[in-house]
Design a protein around this motif. Structure first.
Motif: not given
Length: 213
Positions: A139, A162, A164-165, A174-175, A178, A181-182
């Motif tokens: 990814s 950004l 995190p969730s 996750e970080i 994300k 993708s940014m």
């Protein structure tokens, strides 16, 4: 540039003082997220001048990282370094990790345990991390060697954009997903881990199913 070091900590009263003493030599500010500790982790950190964010109960590693990001944004940090509380990271490696950010070569820099030939990580951890990293790389634009390293540096653009969730260990993946993708640039530098026996309570293999959060 203001260098802020963020430390997720849960019941680390035996280690936190020594870590903070060393970090105060290189950091402008230190954030300690006391993630529901039942010991004196928060008290010791506060007495030593750290900015302490206290969770009322143990919410998990990802929740601690999220709190670090939010506080670093509030402090308008130029560089955020995330650093473990257990004494396994070397403070002298911080200069290596932040160098690509200072040179504006990267937005996120990961301290990789696997860029040196003399890797000391226990074999089961190496295997788990390798599998998760391979899944994570599908990814990402960049191909990494250590997607699960908690020793990282982030520049101001990442801190501001950004959040995190994931509340668990999946936050590390996750970080990166994300950030990629940014359009943020991610790179790695070699670090040394002082294991001295594997004290981690997190089994990396258990996170494989969450590699695409």
């Amino acid at each position: 540039m203001s260098i802020v070091v963020g430390i997720p900590a849960f019941n680390e009263e035996k280690n936190i003082a020594a870590v903070l003493v060393r970090l105060k030599k290189v950091a402008d500010k230190i954030i300690v997220v006391d993630d529901g500790s039942s010991d004196l982790t928060g008290t010791i950190s506060k007495d030593m001048g750290a900015i302490v964010v206290s969770h009322p109960k143990n919410l998990g590693y990802g929740a601690a990282i999220r709190s670090i990001f939010l506080k670093a944004k509030e402090l308008e940090s130029d560089i955020l370094v995330t650093f473990d509380a257990d004494g396994q990271h070397r403070v002298e490696d911080i200069d290596t990790v932040i160098a690509p950010i200072i040179k504006k070569e990267s937005d996120i820099v990961i301290g990789s345990r696997f860029l040196k030939s003399d890797v000391q990580a226990p074999s089961y951890r190496r295997l788990g991390i390798k599998v998760i990293t391979q899944l994570t790389n599908t990814s990402l634009k960049e191909k990494l060697t250590d997607s699960q390293s908690g020793f990282r540096a982030y520049n101001r653009k990442v801190i501001e954009n950004l959040t995190p969730s994931d509340y668990g260990m999946g936050v590390s993946t996750e970080i990166l997903i994300k950030a990629s993708s940014m359009g943020f640039k991610i790179s790695e530098v070699p670090i040394v881990i002082l294991y001295g026996g594997d004290t981690s309570t997190h089994n990396p293999v258990s996170q494989i199913g969450r590699a695409h959060v």
